[in-house]
Design an enzyme around this catalytic site. Structure first.
Site, PDB file in Angstrom:
ATOM      1  N   ASP A  28       2.798  10.452   2.940  1.00  0.00           N
ATOM      2  CA  ASP A  28       3.768  11.384   3.513  1.00  0.00           C
ATOM      3  C   ASP A  28       3.029  12.426   4.353  1.00  0.00           C
ATOM      4  OD1 ASP A  28       6.143  12.514   4.058  1.00  0.00           O
ATOM      5  OD2 ASP A  28       6.522  13.309   2.051  1.00  0.00           O
TER       6      ASP A  28
ATOM      7  N   CYS B 224      37.948  25.163  18.395  1.00  0.00           N
ATOM      8  CA  CYS B 224      38.855  25.278  19.543  1.00  0.00           C
ATOM      9  C   CYS B 224      40.322  25.249  19.120  1.00  0.00           C
ATOM     10  CB  CYS B 224      38.575  24.165  20.559  1.00  0.00           C
ATOM     11  SG  CYS B 224      39.122  22.541  20.006  1.00  0.00           S
TER      12      CYS B 224
ATOM     13  N   TYR C  21      -4.306   2.653   8.481  1.00  0.00           N
ATOM     14  CA  TYR C  21      -3.520   1.532   7.938  1.00  0.00           C
ATOM     15  C   TYR C  21      -3.004   0.574   8.999  1.00  0.00           C
ATOM     16  CZ  TYR C  21       0.172   4.941   9.007  1.00  0.00           C
ATOM     17  OH  TYR C  21       0.967   5.865   9.626  1.00  0.00           O
TER      18      TYR C  21
ATOM     19  N   CYS D 221      40.707  22.236  14.439  1.00  0.00           N
ATOM     20  CA  CYS D 221      39.286  22.407  14.707  1.00  0.00           C
ATOM     21  C   CYS D 221      38.921  23.881  14.587  1.00  0.00           C
ATOM     22  CB  CYS D 221      38.976  21.898  16.119  1.00  0.00           C
ATOM     23  SG  CYS D 221      37.307  22.310  16.649  1.00  0.00           S
TER      24      CYS D 221
ATOM     25  N   LYS E  74       2.849   4.547   0.930  1.00  0.00           N
ATOM     26  CA  LYS E  74       3.333   5.135   2.175  1.00  0.00           C
ATOM     27  C   LYS E  74       2.975   6.612   2.108  1.00  0.00           C
ATOM     28  CE  LYS E  74       7.334   5.375   5.172  1.00  0.00           C
ATOM     29  NZ  LYS E  74       7.445   6.811   5.442  1.00  0.00           N
TER      30      LYS E  74
ATOM     31  N   CYS F 288      38.201  16.494  15.873  1.00  0.00           N
ATOM     32  CA  CYS F 288      38.847  17.440  16.784  1.00  0.00           C
ATOM     33  C   CYS F 288      39.367  16.647  17.982  1.00  0.00           C
ATOM     34  CB  CYS F 288      37.822  18.472  17.228  1.00  0.00           C
ATOM     35  SG  CYS F 288      38.307  19.359  18.699  1.00  0.00           S
TER      36      CYS F 288
ATOM     37  N   GLU G 194       0.846  -1.194   0.000  1.00  0.00           N
ATOM     38  CA  GLU G 194       0.000   0.000   0.000  1.00  0.00           C
ATOM     39  C   GLU G 194       0.879   1.240   0.000  1.00  0.00           C
ATOM     40  OE1 GLU G 194      -0.864  -1.507   3.890  1.00  0.00           O
ATOM     41  OE2 GLU G 194      -0.994   0.533   4.669  1.00  0.00           O
TER      42      GLU G 194
ATOM     43  N   CYS H  25      36.713  21.329  23.871  1.00  0.00           N
ATOM     44  CA  CYS H  25      36.184  21.920  22.639  1.00  0.00           C
ATOM     45  C   CYS H  25      34.743  22.353  22.883  1.00  0.00           C
ATOM     46  CB  CYS H  25      36.234  20.925  21.490  1.00  0.00           C
ATOM     47  SG  CYS H  25      35.471  21.579  19.986  1.00  0.00           S
TER      48      CYS H  25
ATOM     49  N   LYS I 271      11.101   2.770  -0.570  1.00  0.00           N
ATOM     50  CA  LYS I 271      11.053   4.206  -0.836  1.00  0.00           C
ATOM     51  C   LYS I 271      11.222   4.503  -2.331  1.00  0.00           C
ATOM     52  CE  LYS I 271      10.946   6.637   2.589  1.00  0.00           C
ATOM     53  NZ  LYS I 271      11.932   6.987   3.559  1.00  0.00           N
TER      54      LYS I 271
HETATM   55  S1  IVH Z   1       2.663   0.981   8.968  1.00  0.00           S
HETATM   56  C1  IVH Z   1       4.333  -0.897  12.738  1.00  0.00           C
HETATM   57  N1  IVH Z   1       1.672   1.927   6.746  1.00  0.00           N
HETATM   58  O1  IVH Z   1       5.541   5.797   7.885  1.00  0.00           O
HETATM   59  C2  IVH Z   1       4.236  -0.179  11.445  1.00  0.00           C
HETATM   60  N2  IVH Z   1       3.073   3.353   8.037  1.00  0.00           N
HETATM   61  O2  IVH Z   1       8.361   5.351   8.309  1.00  0.00           O
HETATM   62  C3  IVH Z   1       3.363   0.987  11.514  1.00  0.00           C
HETATM   63  N3  IVH Z   1       3.321   5.598   7.115  1.00  0.00           N
HETATM   64  O3  IVH Z   1       5.425   6.059  11.367  1.00  0.00           O
HETATM   65  C4  IVH Z   1       3.405   1.800  10.306  1.00  0.00           C
HETATM   66  N4  IVH Z   1       2.043   5.311   5.368  1.00  0.00           N
HETATM   67  O4  IVH Z   1       3.733   7.405   9.999  1.00  0.00           O
HETATM   68  C5  IVH Z   1       2.458   2.170   7.810  1.00  0.00           C
HETATM   69  N5  IVH Z   1       0.697   2.666   4.799  1.00  0.00           N
HETATM   70  C6  IVH Z   1       1.460   2.897   5.841  1.00  0.00           C
HETATM   71  C7  IVH Z   1       2.068   4.141   6.044  1.00  0.00           C
HETATM   72  C8  IVH Z   1       2.876   4.330   7.151  1.00  0.00           C
HETATM   73  C9  IVH Z   1       2.796   6.167   6.025  1.00  0.00           C
HETATM   74  C10 IVH Z   1       4.233   6.269   8.043  1.00  0.00           C
HETATM   75  C11 IVH Z   1       3.928   6.114   9.502  1.00  0.00           C
HETATM   76  C12 IVH Z   1       5.158   5.530  10.122  1.00  0.00           C
HETATM   77  C13 IVH Z   1       6.189   5.895   9.115  1.00  0.00           C
HETATM   78  C14 IVH Z   1       7.371   4.959   9.171  1.00  0.00           C
END
Ligand code: IVH
Length: 711
Positions: free
Chosen positions: A136, A438, A242, A435, A134, A453, A132, A459, A330
């Site tokens: 942002d 310092c 999610y 450095c 991710k 350093c 699914e 320092c 990612k």
């Molecule tokens: S699952 C135990 N599913 O990404 C796992 N996270 O980098 C719980 N996020 O803190 C997260 N979309 O804020 C999950 N489809 C998705 C997500 C998602 C965005 C975020 C979430 C998490 C962060 C981790």
């Protein structure tokens, strides 16, 4: 005085023209907003209560006279009580975790292989995942009791978040009441803002002379974390569910089933969620989502893969901050070209000299970037740690056109340089040998990519960075004592080491006058600071270890050490006794899953340095360190030393070890008088015999599982 003016120089309300009134309301909104920020967020009021009240009164009078001019975000709509409180803290019933990352297809294949290995599944055994987008945005945990939304909390540090219940209630994607939900249901998901809403919000902000946001995520975070829920209400936030936290009854047997159930309960779930039967299918779905990315209308930064079977998820469990059963794949980083205006050197808490690129500001994937890391001197010179060329040996010079690269939250980097556009007379960069802070020698040890350093505690940059780390969010997180205040106190000689923070009240408390009279401090904020410091004297062991800022010991490393040694006394004794590379204490240290020789050496060396050690001892004397794994301590195997031998049939060795450790047991490879339990599978040999000779409790795998299942 002109008779249309009041005593304070303002035009009297009855005499205002409509245009003047509008201007005045805008000005008042901005003044009140800035006073609110100074008072609530920065704990640093810049006007008196009386002046504040006068601004609010005048605002209300003008609004009464010109109701049509009342702003959408009028200051008179703010709820006084809510404003005064700040956000309460919420302890999450179950920690909110982050995700490990995959950056390419190989990482995805390895993720699948790791899981199969851990579970003891053959390469061709069936294994289903969900995939699914991710999102942002920022994560939010919603708690429902008997169907009613009772609490909403941000992630915070994962254990403790901010109570934003009033704000969450204003988000239309979030149901206030559920039908047919388990008695206790915590729904987790992402709050985000669509591209269209973000653009409209920025237009409104700009028109009102208010600050605009760099990207939709910042806008979402800024909007959710408003002390005044009325403002959140006016910001078009959305929510995708999610995941979940505490539950009184399971939602389903599978991840996909659970998401379907959340959907039925009235939550928005992402339509691009899909189940996939192989890593290849995951990658194919990823490519599909990547193609649609630009048209989704909201920001996503990758695709999240999760093991679908919840039984397997629970067997896989967690590493210190991430689940083993999920990963975020990612999207590749974004790139842009700009001019390198200067190279500055920053000195970090471990003395590392880090070159920072100062850039002509450029937008990279929607974010304005003006600084980027240049890693180290080799990187600038165009070679890697082994002297081999990188960028085909092209070095980076001030004045060059450079390519900036940004991946998600990660600090932007300089990736390449365009020699065709190099200005005439640009000279190779000489990395400093002393450095800049310092002037001690900056030394590069063999095999180390970094020049450091040698000034240690003398320092100022190292001392200040150490202190900043010490008070940072994942460490002591002392309210009112951030990077800015640390710099001020350090410069004034009030705080030089972490222990000094805890003696601040004793040394200056009576003279609170002194603090109170200093710039930026009032009686209230000074008193609050001392209280906030006292509050943190009781500190969990893992946080304390992390806060010491030892090289190579991050948050998860600190958690591993804390869980293994459980108390400060045992940790300290072990580190005092340990010698790098040999002996029982060393063996015990590197037997911890996730602790390697590099981390182990760094910790032991820290404890051996006299000045460091004295500073740590002084600090700990001020604290009440809480033992680790309170939950694990309640388990029947907590504190016991367990040895596994023979063939395990229901779990792999790695799984057996991880589960035992999660319950507070110590897992050892050999039987000795210290062993409490031997778990012997078929084929157990000499270890079983030795255990019998020593009279050690021995059980088979099934009995062991029965024992830990009661935990
Ligand atoms: S699952 C135990 N599913 O990404 C796992 N996270 O980098 C719980 N996020 O803190 C997260 N979309 O804020 C999950 N489809 C998705 C997500 C998602 C965005 C975020 C979430 C998490 C962060 C981790």
């Amino acid at each position: 005085m002109n008779d249309t003016q009041s005593e304070n120089g303002n035009v009297a309300v009855p005499d205002l023209t409509k245009a003047q009134a509008k201007q005045e309301l805008d000005r008042l909104a901005a003044c009140i907003d800035s006073a609110n920020t100074a008072y609530h967020r920065d704990d640093n009021p810049d006007i008196s209560d009386a002046q504040y009240d006068a601004l609010k009164r005048r605002n209300a009078e003008i609004e009464a006279r010109f109701p049509a001019l009342k702003r959408d975000d009028s200051p008179s709509e703010r709820v006084g009580g809510a404003l005064a409180e700040g956000f309460g803290k919420v302890q999450h019933a179950l920690r909110m975790l982050s995700l490990g990352n995959a950056f390419d297809d190989d990482d995805v294949q390895e993720f699948d292989q790791r899981i199969r290995k851990y579970l003891g599944l053959a390469p061709d055994a069936a294994l289903t995942y969900t995939a699914e987008p991710k999102i942002d945005g920022l994560s939010l945990s919603l708690r429902y009791e008997n169907g009613a939304l009772v609490q909403a909390a941000t992630r915070g540090d994962g254990s403790v978040g901010e109570n934003v219940t009033a704000n969450a209630r204003t988000i239309s994607d979030i149901p206030i009441q559920l039908d047919g939900a388990p008695d206790v249901l915590e729904v987790r998901g992402e709050v985000y803002m669509s591209h269209a809403d973000f653009a409209a919000l920025n237009r409104r902000q700009a028109a009102a002379g208010l600050k605009t946001f760099a990207n939709p995520r910042n806008a979402a975070a800024g909007s959710l974390r408003q002390l005044d829920a009325q403002i959140t209400k006016d910001r078009p936030l959305r929510f995708f569910a999610y995941a979940w936290g505490e539950l009184s009854a399971p939602l389903a047997d599978t991840q996909s089933g659970a998401i379907a159930r959340l959907d039925q309960l009235g939550f928005a779930t992402n339509p691009l969620t899909q189940t996939c039967d192989s890593p290849d299918a995951l990658i194919a779905h990823y490519r599909g989502i990547e193609e649609q990315r630009a048209d989704l209308g909201y920001d996503i930064d990758g695709v999240v893969y999760k093991v679908d079977d919840l039984g397997l998820q629970s067997r896989l469990g967690f590493r210190s901050t991430t689940p083993r059963w999920a990963i975020a794949h990612k999207f590749p980083a974004e790139l842009a070209w700009t001019v390198l205006e200067a190279i500055d050197i920053q000195v970090g808490r471990t003395g590392a000299l880090s070159p920072v690129a100062r850039l002509q500001p450029v937008t990279v994937g929607g974010v304005v970037v003006s600084n980027a890391t240049l890693h180290n001197e080799d990187y600038i010179a165009g070679r890697d740690g082994n002297g081999a060329p990188i960028r085909e040996g092209r070095d980076v010079r001030v004045g060059d056109w450079v390519q900036v690269y940004r991946a998600g939250d990660v600090i932007p980097k300089i990736k390449d340089v365009d020699l065709a556009r190099r200005p005439v007379g640009a000279v190779p960069y000489t990395f400093p040998r002393t450095c800049p802070e310092c002037h001690s020698d900056a030394i590069r040890e063999e095999g180390d990519a970094v020049r450091r350093c040698s000034g240690g505690i003398i320092c100022p940059a190292q001392a200040v960075e150490k202190l900043k780390h010490f008070v940072s969010r994942a460490a002591f997180d002392i309210e009112g004592l951030g990077a800015k205040q640390i710099e001020q106190f350090y410069t004034d000689g009030w705080i030089a080491t972490p222990a000094d923070i805890f003696t601040l009240r004793a040394r200056y408390g009576d003279g609170m006058q002194q603090l109170k009279n200093r710039e930026g401090w009032g009686e209230k904020s000074a008193g609050n600071l001392f209280d906030a410091i006292d509050e943190k004297r009781a500190i969990p062991l893992a946080r304390l270890i992390f806060s010491l800022g030892m090289r190579h010991v991050g948050e998860s490393g600190a958690a591993l050490l804390a869980n293994h040694y459980t108390s400060w006394a045992q940790f300290e004794d072990a580190m005092t006794a340990a010698t790098v590379g040999e002996g029982a204490a060393w063996d015990d240290l590197i037997s911890i899953d996730g602790v390697g020789a590099v981390m182990a050496t760094s910790v032991i060396t820290t404890f051996q340095q006299e000045a460091e050690r004295a500073s740590i001892d002084q600090l700990v004397a001020q604290l009440d360190v809480q033992d680790a794994a309170q939950r694990a301590m309640d388990s029947p195997v907590a504190g016991k030393t367990v040895v596994f031998t023979g063939t395990l049939e229901q779990m792999t060795r790695a799984e057996a070890k991880a589960r035992a450790e999660a319950l507070g047991a110590k897992v050892s490879g050999s039987v000795s008088a210290k062993t409490d339990i031997l778990v012997a599978g078929p084929g157990a040999g000499s270890k079983a015999k030795k255990a019998a000779d020593l009279g050690i409790e021995t059980m088979d795998e099934a009995s062991w599982l029965a024992l830990i299942e009661t935990a």
